[in-house]
Write a protein that holds these residues in place. Structure first.
Motif, PDB file in Angstrom:
ATOM      1  N   THR A 169       0.850  -1.186   0.000  1.00 48.40           N
ATOM      2  CA  THR A 169       0.000   0.000   0.000  1.00 48.40           C
ATOM      3  C   THR A 169       0.884   1.232   0.000  1.00 48.40           C
ATOM      4  O   THR A 169       2.055   1.189   0.381  1.00 48.40           O
ATOM      5  CB  THR A 169      -0.918   0.042   1.236  1.00 48.40           C
ATOM      6  OG1 THR A 169      -0.104   0.138   2.405  1.00 48.40           O
ATOM      7  CG2 THR A 169      -1.806  -1.193   1.324  1.00 48.40           C
ATOM      8  N   TYR A 170       0.296   2.322  -0.406  1.00 54.43           N
ATOM      9  CA  TYR A 170       1.009   3.593  -0.486  1.00 54.43           C
ATOM     10  C   TYR A 170       1.636   3.969   0.853  1.00 54.43           C
ATOM     11  O   TYR A 170       2.777   4.411   0.908  1.00 54.43           O
ATOM     12  CB  TYR A 170       0.038   4.684  -0.962  1.00 54.43           C
ATOM     13  CG  TYR A 170       0.653   6.044  -1.055  1.00 54.43           C
ATOM     14  CD1 TYR A 170       1.450   6.392  -2.141  1.00 54.43           C
ATOM     15  CD2 TYR A 170       0.443   6.992  -0.067  1.00 54.43           C
ATOM     16  CE1 TYR A 170       2.017   7.645  -2.230  1.00 54.43           C
ATOM     17  CE2 TYR A 170       1.007   8.241  -0.150  1.00 54.43           C
ATOM     18  CZ  TYR A 170       1.795   8.564  -1.234  1.00 54.43           C
ATOM     19  OH  TYR A 170       2.358   9.811  -1.309  1.00 54.43           O
ATOM     20  N   VAL A 171       0.891   3.783   1.921  1.00 48.75           N
ATOM     21  CA  VAL A 171       1.369   4.193   3.244  1.00 48.75           C
ATOM     22  C   VAL A 171       2.631   3.429   3.638  1.00 48.75           C
ATOM     23  O   VAL A 171       3.614   4.034   4.073  1.00 48.75           O
ATOM     24  CB  VAL A 171       0.254   4.015   4.299  1.00 48.75           C
ATOM     25  CG1 VAL A 171       0.790   4.250   5.698  1.00 48.75           C
ATOM     26  CG2 VAL A 171      -0.900   4.939   4.008  1.00 48.75           C
ATOM     27  N   PHE A 172       2.643   2.108   3.482  1.00 47.23           N
ATOM     28  CA  PHE A 172       3.822   1.326   3.860  1.00 47.23           C
ATOM     29  C   PHE A 172       5.025   1.666   2.984  1.00 47.23           C
ATOM     30  O   PHE A 172       6.159   1.725   3.466  1.00 47.23           O
ATOM     31  CB  PHE A 172       3.533  -0.175   3.807  1.00 47.23           C
ATOM     32  CG  PHE A 172       2.637  -0.653   4.903  1.00 47.23           C
ATOM     33  CD1 PHE A 172       2.828  -0.254   6.215  1.00 47.23           C
ATOM     34  CD2 PHE A 172       1.591  -1.518   4.628  1.00 47.23           C
ATOM     35  CE1 PHE A 172       2.014  -0.701   7.231  1.00 47.23           C
ATOM     36  CE2 PHE A 172       0.767  -1.972   5.632  1.00 47.23           C
ATOM     37  CZ  PHE A 172       0.973  -1.558   6.939  1.00 47.23           C
ATOM     38  N   ILE A 173       4.794   1.875   1.707  1.00 45.63           N
ATOM     39  CA  ILE A 173       5.901   2.220   0.804  1.00 45.63           C
ATOM     40  C   ILE A 173       6.484   3.573   1.173  1.00 45.63           C
ATOM     41  O   ILE A 173       7.709   3.731   1.267  1.00 45.63           O
ATOM     42  CB  ILE A 173       5.419   2.185  -0.666  1.00 45.63           C
ATOM     43  CG1 ILE A 173       5.079   0.744  -1.058  1.00 45.63           C
ATOM     44  CG2 ILE A 173       6.463   2.785  -1.600  1.00 45.63           C
ATOM     45  CD1 ILE A 173       4.333   0.603  -2.361  1.00 45.63           C
ATOM     46  N   VAL A 174       5.635   4.553   1.440  1.00 43.61           N
ATOM     47  CA  VAL A 174       6.119   5.884   1.811  1.00 43.61           C
ATOM     48  C   VAL A 174       6.810   5.855   3.166  1.00 43.61           C
ATOM     49  O   VAL A 174       7.831   6.516   3.368  1.00 43.61           O
ATOM     50  CB  VAL A 174       4.977   6.917   1.778  1.00 43.61           C
ATOM     51  CG1 VAL A 174       5.401   8.226   2.393  1.00 43.61           C
ATOM     52  CG2 VAL A 174       4.521   7.143   0.345  1.00 43.61           C
ATOM     53  N   LEU A 175       6.284   5.086   4.100  1.00 42.48           N
ATOM     54  CA  LEU A 175       6.941   4.991   5.407  1.00 42.48           C
ATOM     55  C   LEU A 175       8.295   4.295   5.308  1.00 42.48           C
ATOM     56  O   LEU A 175       9.231   4.649   6.036  1.00 42.48           O
ATOM     57  CB  LEU A 175       6.029   4.305   6.421  1.00 42.48           C
ATOM     58  CG  LEU A 175       4.834   5.153   6.867  1.00 42.48           C
ATOM     59  CD1 LEU A 175       3.912   4.348   7.763  1.00 42.48           C
ATOM     60  CD2 LEU A 175       5.291   6.419   7.560  1.00 42.48           C
ATOM     61  N   SER A 176       8.433   3.336   4.393  1.00 41.49           N
ATOM     62  CA  SER A 176       9.746   2.725   4.130  1.00 41.49           C
ATOM     63  C   SER A 176      10.715   3.791   3.611  1.00 41.49           C
ATOM     64  O   SER A 176      11.860   3.886   4.062  1.00 41.49           O
ATOM     65  CB  SER A 176       9.629   1.600   3.103  1.00 41.49           C
ATOM     66  OG  SER A 176       8.787   0.595   3.555  1.00 41.49           O
ATOM     67  N   PHE A 177      10.226   4.570   2.662  1.00 47.42           N
ATOM     68  CA  PHE A 177      11.020   5.664   2.091  1.00 47.42           C
ATOM     69  C   PHE A 177      11.404   6.678   3.175  1.00 47.42           C
ATOM     70  O   PHE A 177      12.558   7.122   3.256  1.00 47.42           O
ATOM     71  CB  PHE A 177      10.204   6.332   0.974  1.00 47.42           C
ATOM     72  CG  PHE A 177      10.848   7.524   0.344  1.00 47.42           C
ATOM     73  CD1 PHE A 177      11.978   7.396  -0.445  1.00 47.42           C
ATOM     74  CD2 PHE A 177      10.302   8.789   0.519  1.00 47.42           C
ATOM     75  CE1 PHE A 177      12.564   8.501  -1.034  1.00 47.42           C
ATOM     76  CE2 PHE A 177      10.878   9.891  -0.066  1.00 47.42           C
ATOM     77  CZ  PHE A 177      12.012   9.748  -0.848  1.00 47.42           C
ATOM     78  N   PHE A 178      10.446   7.037   4.035  1.00 41.85           N
ATOM     79  CA  PHE A 178      10.693   7.975   5.120  1.00 41.85           C
ATOM     80  C   PHE A 178      11.790   7.468   6.052  1.00 41.85           C
ATOM     81  O   PHE A 178      12.712   8.207   6.410  1.00 41.85           O
ATOM     82  CB  PHE A 178       9.397   8.219   5.907  1.00 41.85           C
ATOM     83  CG  PHE A 178       9.593   8.987   7.174  1.00 41.85           C
ATOM     84  CD1 PHE A 178       9.821  10.350   7.140  1.00 41.85           C
ATOM     85  CD2 PHE A 178       9.552   8.360   8.406  1.00 41.85           C
ATOM     86  CE1 PHE A 178      10.015  11.069   8.315  1.00 41.85           C
ATOM     87  CE2 PHE A 178       9.734   9.064   9.579  1.00 41.85           C
ATOM     88  CZ  PHE A 178       9.964  10.432   9.537  1.00 41.85           C
ATOM     89  N   CYS A 179      11.705   6.199   6.451  1.00 37.92           N
ATOM     90  CA  CYS A 179      12.718   5.627   7.348  1.00 37.92           C
ATOM     91  C   CYS A 179      14.092   5.610   6.693  1.00 37.92           C
ATOM     92  O   CYS A 179      15.101   5.910   7.341  1.00 37.92           O
ATOM     93  CB  CYS A 179      12.313   4.219   7.780  1.00 37.92           C
ATOM     94  SG  CYS A 179      10.929   4.187   8.928  1.00 37.92           S
ATOM     95  N   CYS A 180      14.127   5.277   5.414  1.00 37.29           N
ATOM     96  CA  CYS A 180      15.400   5.269   4.682  1.00 37.29           C
ATOM     97  C   CYS A 180      16.021   6.667   4.662  1.00 37.29           C
ATOM     98  O   CYS A 180      17.225   6.827   4.901  1.00 37.29           O
ATOM     99  CB  CYS A 180      15.156   4.761   3.264  1.00 37.29           C
ATOM    100  SG  CYS A 180      16.645   4.605   2.277  1.00 37.29           S
ATOM    101  N   ILE A 181      15.200   7.668   4.394  1.00 38.87           N
ATOM    102  CA  ILE A 181      15.691   9.047   4.380  1.00 38.87           C
ATOM    103  C   ILE A 181      16.175   9.456   5.767  1.00 38.87           C
ATOM    104  O   ILE A 181      17.209  10.110   5.912  1.00 38.87           O
ATOM    105  CB  ILE A 181      14.592  10.001   3.874  1.00 38.87           C
ATOM    106  CG1 ILE A 181      14.431   9.832   2.371  1.00 38.87           C
ATOM    107  CG2 ILE A 181      14.914  11.451   4.205  1.00 38.87           C
ATOM    108  CD1 ILE A 181      13.311  10.645   1.776  1.00 38.87           C
TER     109      ILE A 181
END
Length: 191
Positions: free
Chosen positions: A42-54
């Motif tokens: 889902t969009y939320v999990f993908i964006v939160l993965s991206f957020f954590c990586c950043i």
């Protein structure tokens, strides 16, 4: 002989420990959100993965800035740190905003009116967030150049915009919770 400027120390990045702790703390979250993204993309999990990586990258850079005199004097590294923090918050805020609006669309509630309806426009929200990120980047550049006072003004404007957008998200979240609560309590009275 020119004097070297330690941008990190001037702008408050002085301790390695907090940055290192947060970089390490975000790693398990990153792994968990990536796992969730694979299992339930889902969009939320993908964006939160991206957020954590950043965040991991930003806190690692921040630890390097605080721990190394020569890194602290590197303006480009300091600007990269500022950009990563702004972009990371953009992703987190927009993910939460999208989640709330998507939940709202699932309800059989009447459409919003007035200002709340205007704040449900995703394009407007994204453009305003992008403006906040750009102001933060400009502020970071100016804060460490010959115009530090204007740099602080730009960074403050960026922070205020993000604060207002967070308040808008909070208003939508409260409205959603109240509306869902009414729907749940009306269902309970019929059962």
């Amino acid at each position: 002989m020119s004097t070297k400027i330690n941008y990190a120390k001037i702008l408050g990045v002085e301790s390695v420990a907090p940055a290192a702790v947060f970089a390490v703390a975000y790693f398990p979250l990153f792994v968990w959100f990536v796992r969730q993204s694979i299992g339930r993309p889902t969009y939320v999990f993908i964006v939160l993965s991206f957020f954590c990586c950043i965040r991991i990258a930003a806190f690692t850079i921040r630890a390097v800035l605080a721990g190394s005199e020569s890194a602290g004097e590197n303006l480009s590294l300091y600007i990269a740190d500022s950009v990563l923090f702004g972009v990371g918050f953009f992703a987190l805020l927009y993910s939460a905003y999208t989640l709330v609006l998507d939940r709202w669309s699932l309800l059989d509630a009447p459409p919003e009116r007035g200002v709340l309806r205007l704040t449900q426009n995703r394009t407007i929200f994204k453009v305003i967030m992008l403006a906040a990120v750009v102001l933060g980047i400009i502020g970071s550049s100016k804060a460490s150049s010959s115009d530090p006072q204007n740099g602080k003004v730009y960074r403050m404007a960026s922070s205020i915009i993000f604060l207002v957008l967070t308040a808008v998200l909070a208003a939508h979240t409260i409205r959603l919770a109240l509306t869902e609560g009414k729907k749940t309590s009306s269902i309970d009275t019929y059962t």
